[in-house]
Enzyme design. Structure first.
Site, PDB file in Angstrom:
ATOM      1  N   HIS A  82       0.835  -1.198   0.000  1.00 46.65           N
ATOM      2  CA  HIS A  82       0.000   0.000   0.000  1.00 46.65           C
ATOM      3  C   HIS A  82       0.868   1.247   0.000  1.00 46.65           C
ATOM      4  O   HIS A  82       1.839   1.339   0.751  1.00 46.65           O
ATOM      5  CB  HIS A  82      -0.905   0.038   1.241  1.00 46.65           C
ATOM      6  CG  HIS A  82      -1.725   1.293   1.318  1.00 46.65           C
ATOM      7  ND1 HIS A  82      -2.871   1.462   0.598  1.00 46.65           N
ATOM      8  CD2 HIS A  82      -1.533   2.457   2.013  1.00 46.65           C
ATOM      9  CE1 HIS A  82      -3.366   2.673   0.842  1.00 46.65           C
ATOM     10  NE2 HIS A  82      -2.574   3.293   1.693  1.00 46.65           N
ATOM     11  N   ASP A 161     -15.356   2.390   7.290  1.00 43.50           N
ATOM     12  CA  ASP A 161     -14.366   3.355   6.804  1.00 43.50           C
ATOM     13  C   ASP A 161     -14.987   4.333   5.817  1.00 43.50           C
ATOM     14  O   ASP A 161     -14.668   5.522   5.835  1.00 43.50           O
ATOM     15  CB  ASP A 161     -13.188   2.630   6.154  1.00 43.50           C
ATOM     16  CG  ASP A 161     -12.123   3.614   5.686  1.00 43.50           C
ATOM     17  OD1 ASP A 161     -11.565   4.314   6.554  1.00 43.50           O
ATOM     18  OD2 ASP A 161     -11.876   3.709   4.474  1.00 43.50           O
ATOM     19  N   ARG A 168     -14.978  12.621   8.048  1.00 38.70           N
ATOM     20  CA  ARG A 168     -13.667  13.244   8.306  1.00 38.70           C
ATOM     21  C   ARG A 168     -13.345  14.289   7.254  1.00 38.70           C
ATOM     22  O   ARG A 168     -12.769  15.341   7.544  1.00 38.70           O
ATOM     23  CB  ARG A 168     -12.572  12.176   8.335  1.00 38.70           C
ATOM     24  CG  ARG A 168     -12.580  11.311   9.587  1.00 38.70           C
ATOM     25  CD  ARG A 168     -11.663  10.113   9.434  1.00 38.70           C
ATOM     26  NE  ARG A 168     -10.299  10.530   9.147  1.00 38.70           N
ATOM     27  CZ  ARG A 168      -9.423   9.788   8.448  1.00 38.70           C
ATOM     28  NH1 ARG A 168      -9.784   8.609   7.954  1.00 38.70           N
ATOM     29  NH2 ARG A 168      -8.214  10.220   8.252  1.00 38.70           N
ATOM     30  N   SER A 183      -7.858   3.607   9.165  1.00 39.03           N
ATOM     31  CA  SER A 183      -8.519   3.599   7.861  1.00 39.03           C
ATOM     32  C   SER A 183      -7.738   2.744   6.865  1.00 39.03           C
ATOM     33  O   SER A 183      -8.285   1.845   6.215  1.00 39.03           O
ATOM     34  CB  SER A 183      -8.656   5.034   7.340  1.00 39.03           C
ATOM     35  OG  SER A 183      -9.105   5.043   6.004  1.00 39.03           O
ATOM     36  N   LYS A 187      -8.624  -1.637   5.714  1.00 37.65           N
ATOM     37  CA  LYS A 187      -8.849  -2.104   4.336  1.00 37.65           C
ATOM     38  C   LYS A 187      -7.832  -3.170   3.938  1.00 37.65           C
ATOM     39  O   LYS A 187      -8.171  -4.153   3.276  1.00 37.65           O
ATOM     40  CB  LYS A 187      -8.800  -0.922   3.373  1.00 37.65           C
ATOM     41  CG  LYS A 187     -10.029  -0.025   3.469  1.00 37.65           C
ATOM     42  CD  LYS A 187      -9.953   1.192   2.579  1.00 37.65           C
ATOM     43  CE  LYS A 187      -9.063   2.251   3.157  1.00 37.65           C
ATOM     44  NZ  LYS A 187      -9.220   3.582   2.558  1.00 37.65           N
TER      45      LYS A 187
END
Length: 433
Positions: A82, A161, A168, A183, A187
């Protein structure tokens, strides 16, 4: 239990229990807790923070708010990677096929671009016919059979999320490390892989502006991953200049393919090799760094890395002719060569400025609903540390519509020069375990 008491407790800076966090997330998802109370709690968390135990508990509750992919019926270790988002970041398009060609299974769910940062899915969709929306069964079958799939989110993963991020985004609570880390990691954990490599970027074109904040975020995410039984590591990387030489969807596909063929920019290739070595050792393909390095370079040289990318494109319905002949990818109507107006060493390239320019050309989205122009973008001939003379080409802007003075000015404003020699940017600042 009352949400009002939980808000009050966090407002005073006290630690929330696992039960209180569970009550909040379940109420958020069911609709029993209204948005205005969740918004108040988010602001309290932004101002007062969360400790490691609270952050792990929040992430775990978010993971369990929806589906969790079970990849256990796929042989071998499944790996994921990621990036916290950057400009010119085509890393997954090269890193995924490269490590998959060495035998590591890559089960990756990626996102779209928003604002000045590009999205892996948008880049892939510049290949005609390529399907990023596989069903869960199709996703698992492809990973099992060819060792790699890069797709959009499948199933109803982490609905908490989606709800939290939407709030947010409009309540000035995005910049909270406990909320960012839970968050991202929720995922990644729901996607079912065994190992996770995080690319946490800092600098002008990144979400975290300082190396200290990037390290803090990385350490928080590593602790979440380890607490929940996942082999998690992080690279702290510099986004004070765009990654590689291209910004834009089809342009980045071209650069990714050339890199897989061994024709990429040296600093980008070495960055990919460094990340790939970590992933191969995480995935127990080898425990020896030198052996991993040799394996990776061989698979670029012998064409296996490129063939793995081509195999993925074919498996997801993409037009492989465009991979064999890169001239068949989308092309802009016009190309403007940008000549330097100054002489000296390039000392800075503002990634954010160039990312915004690419977005304004149509290569990115201001709003989620905006359509992408796959052909437009920027090619950079010169990077930080290069010496240029007046009239030398800094790069080219690929565009379809009018290239007005404001856009041209924004390109030049992204570059700063020095009379003194400037060191090349070291992309990887540190590797954290």
């Amino acid at each position: 239990m009352r949400i009002l008491d939980i808000i009050e407790k966090k407002k005073l800076g006290e630690q929330l229990t696992k039960e209180e966090i569970s009550f909040w997330i379940k109420g958020l998802c069911s609709g029993d807790i209204p948005d205005y109370q969740t918004s108040a709690l988010l602001m309290a968390i932004r101002l007062k923070g969360m400790n490691q135990e609270e952050t792990v508990n929040l992430c775990q509750e978010m993971v369990h708010s929806g589906d969790i992919l079970d990849l256990s019926d796929i042989d071998g270790i499944k790996a994921d990677k990621h990036s916290t988002g950057g400009v010119g970041d085509k890393t997954s398009l090269v890193l995924g096929p490269l490590v998959a060609s060495c035998g590591l299974k890559i089960a990756k769910m990626s996102g779209r671009g928003l604002g000045h940062t590009g999205g892996t899915l948008d880049k892939l969709e510049s290949i005609s016919g390529l399907n990023i929306f596989l069903s869960e069964d199709e996703f698992k079958k492809q990973v099992a059979e060819i060792g790699i799939a890069i797709v959009g989110q499948t199933g109803e993963l982490v609905p908490a999320d989606k709800k939290l991020y939407a709030l947010r985004d409009v309540t000035a609570t995005v910049d909270s490390i406990p909320l960012i880390s839970s968050s991202i990691m929720s995922k990644k954990l729901a996607a079912g892989s065994d190992t996770i490599l995080l690319d946490v970027k800092y600098g002008k074109g990144a979400f975290m502006h300082t190396v200290e904040d990037a390290k803090k975020l990385a350490k928080t995410m590593i602790s979440i991953g380890k607490s929940l039984g996942k082999n998690t590591m992080a690279m702290i990387t510099d986004m004070n200049a765009p990654l590689g030489r291209t910004i834009g969807n089809a342009l980045e596909i071209k650069e990714a393919v050339l890199t897989l063929k061994g024709q990429g920019e040296e600093s980008f290739t070495e960055f990919i090799i460094s990340a790939a070595k970590i992933m191969l050792m995480q995935g127990k393909i080898t425990s020896d760094e030198a052996e991993a390095d040799k394996m990776l370079r061989e698979n670029i040289k012998n064409g296996k890395a490129f063939l793995k990318f081509k195999e993925m494109v074919r498996s997801q319905g993409g037009n492989v002719d465009q991979i064999d002949d890169l001239d068949l990818l989308p092309k802009s109507k016009h190309i403007e060569d940008m000549k330097s107006k100054e002489e000296g060493y390039i000392s800075k390239i503002n990634s954010e400025e160039l990312g915004i320019l690419s977005m304004k050309l149509g290569g990115g989205r201001k709003k989620k609903e905006d359509k992408i122009n796959y052909a437009v973008g920027i090619i950079m001939d010169k990077k930080v540390g290069d010496y240029v003379k007046i009239g030398d080409s800094l790069g080219q802007i690929h565009y379809d519509d009018l290239l007005d003075k404001q856009l041209i000015d924004s390109f030049y404003q992204a570059y700063e020069f020095s009379k003194n020699k400037v060191e090349k940017i070291k992309v990887i600042e540190e590797i954290l375990k």
